[in-house]
Design an enzyme around this catalytic site. Structure first.
Site, PDB file in Angstrom:
ATOM      1  N   ASP A  17      44.662 -12.710 -44.381  1.00  0.00           N
ATOM      2  CA  ASP A  17      43.321 -13.118 -44.795  1.00  0.00           C
ATOM      3  C   ASP A  17      42.547 -11.955 -45.406  1.00  0.00           C
ATOM      4  OD1 ASP A  17      43.249 -11.917 -42.211  1.00  0.00           O
ATOM      5  OD2 ASP A  17      41.230 -12.716 -41.880  1.00  0.00           O
TER       6      ASP A  17
ATOM      7  N   GLU B 184      42.429 -12.017 -39.174  1.00  0.00           N
ATOM      8  CA  GLU B 184      42.091 -10.678 -38.676  1.00  0.00           C
ATOM      9  C   GLU B 184      40.645 -10.335 -38.998  1.00  0.00           C
ATOM     10  OE1 GLU B 184      41.500  -6.332 -38.681  1.00  0.00           O
ATOM     11  OE2 GLU B 184      41.318  -7.715 -40.382  1.00  0.00           O
TER      12      GLU B 184
END
Length: 376
Positions: A74, A126
């Protein structure tokens, strides 16, 4: 013995460009998940799977030691046009952290049977609430070491991150009044400002020689008031507290509890608090085979000894290192100062050299691990 896969520089650069063209903000990583699963298959990984939260997990090589190479898929929100200007490649995630992620993928692809097992992980969320790593560590895996991919520059190895406590504070002054007569009651927003200032000062009172060892407390959100002409009875604030490796979450929670009680009594207001998020600080042993292996790998590839650094943030390595109790570091190509910026970028030559550093470090890790096991 099966040989690892080594691919040319043009191909690995093209794959990074493709990864950057996939827009994958937190919890929208599916395009990257499918892309990585396909690449793992092409590169000869086995046991390729996607877990319940969307992490990609694949294995290469065999034998000991077993090392996890984990990068996150991400990015923060915000699109950046993918383009190349000489050695510089621009795109959202170029630095944080698709260059480290793809470097790990191609380094892992070179693993050979009998020379150590590498588990490649592309993790979700994350940048959000660490959903991916929290799910991964629920079940203890037979893993000896782990490396997390974040931009560190090639000559720096992150061995420590601070822990984190996020707390919510609700201040209730028990009454409200017309804004034209504010002396008739306390103002919850003003009291929250007093309260959070005292709490912040008390938590940060102990000085340290470096920012990485200093506790910090930041007010990140505040909400209060129901009307433009009424003084607020209640106000809610969020504080983000970063905890150095010299302490732990339980100790700080006890301190917060005592401070909340004493400050609320002093100000004569009701204050309720709750823990929103909790991550323990973590520091890898400096003399572990993992730290030594990356030191040797960087010396071999870059010709200089790396700097071992403690960062002021909090990362996925905290979760795994604290939960599993194994040596964990963070490493990857890219400039951390370029992360999350409007012109996020990475040096292509640094990305390519980063792949070689990780490959060489894995070879050193095999030798150092075997030597340590033989002396037991």
């Amino acid at each position: 013995m099966k040989n690892g896969v080594n691919v040319n520089q043009k191909y690995v650069t093209k794959m990074l460009e493709k990864a950057l063209r996939l827009y994958t903000p937190s919890l929208s990583e599916r395009p990257m998940t499918e892309f990585l699963a396909e690449k793992c298959d092409d590169l000869g990984f086995h046991d390729i799977r996607i877990d319940g939260v969307g992490n990609v997990i694949a294995t290469k090589g065999s034998g000991s030691p077993t090392t996890i190479l984990c990068g996150h898929m991400d990015t923060v929100p915000g699109k950046i046009r993918v383009r190349r200007d000489g050695d510089i490649l621009y795109g959202r995630g170029a630095s944080d952290a698709k260059a480290p992620l793809m470097a790990m993928l191609f380094a892992a692809a070179s693993a050979c049977d009998g020379k150590g097992t590498v588990i490649f992980v592309g993790a979700v969320d994350e940048e959000g609430n660490a959903t991916g790593i929290k799910n991964l560590v629920k079940k203890r895996m037979n893993v000896d070491y782990a490396v997390f991919g974040e931009p560190s520059r090639l000559d720096q190895v992150t061995i420590a991150y601070k822990g984190r406590l996020a707390i919510s504070l609700r201040v209730d002054v028990k009454d409200s009044s017309h804004a034209s007569a504010p002396w008739l009651s306390k103002n919850a927003i003003e009291e929250t400002a007093h309260f959070t200032s005292k709490l912040k000062n008390a938590l940060e009172a102990r000085h340290a020689d470096s920012r990485s060892m200093q506790m910090t407390a930041a007010i990140t959100e505040i909400r209060g008031g129901s009307s433009h002409n009424v003084t607020p009875q209640e106000c809610t604030a969020t504080m983000d507290i970063r905890i150095p490796v010299t302490t732990n979450c339980k100790m700080i929670e006890e301190k917060i509890s005592d401070l909340v009680r004493s400050i609320s009594e002093e100000r004569d207001v009701e204050v309720f608090y709750s823990i929103l998020d909790e991550t323990e600080p973590f520091e890898a042993p400096h003399n572990s085979p993992l730290v030594r292996a990356f030191t040797l790998g960087i010396i071999e590839c870059e010709g200089r000894r790396p700097t071992l650094i403690r960062k002021t943030g909090t990362g996925d390595m905290n979760v795994m290192g604290s939960r599993w109790g194994i040596p964990v570091i963070t490493y990857g190509p890219g400039d951390p100062h370029a992360s999350h910026t409007v012109n996020e970028s990475v040096s292509v030559s640094e990305y390519l050299r980063g792949i070689e550093v990780i490959k060489k470090s894995l070879a050193h890790l095999k030798r150092l691990h075997d030597k340590k096991q033989a002396t037991k």
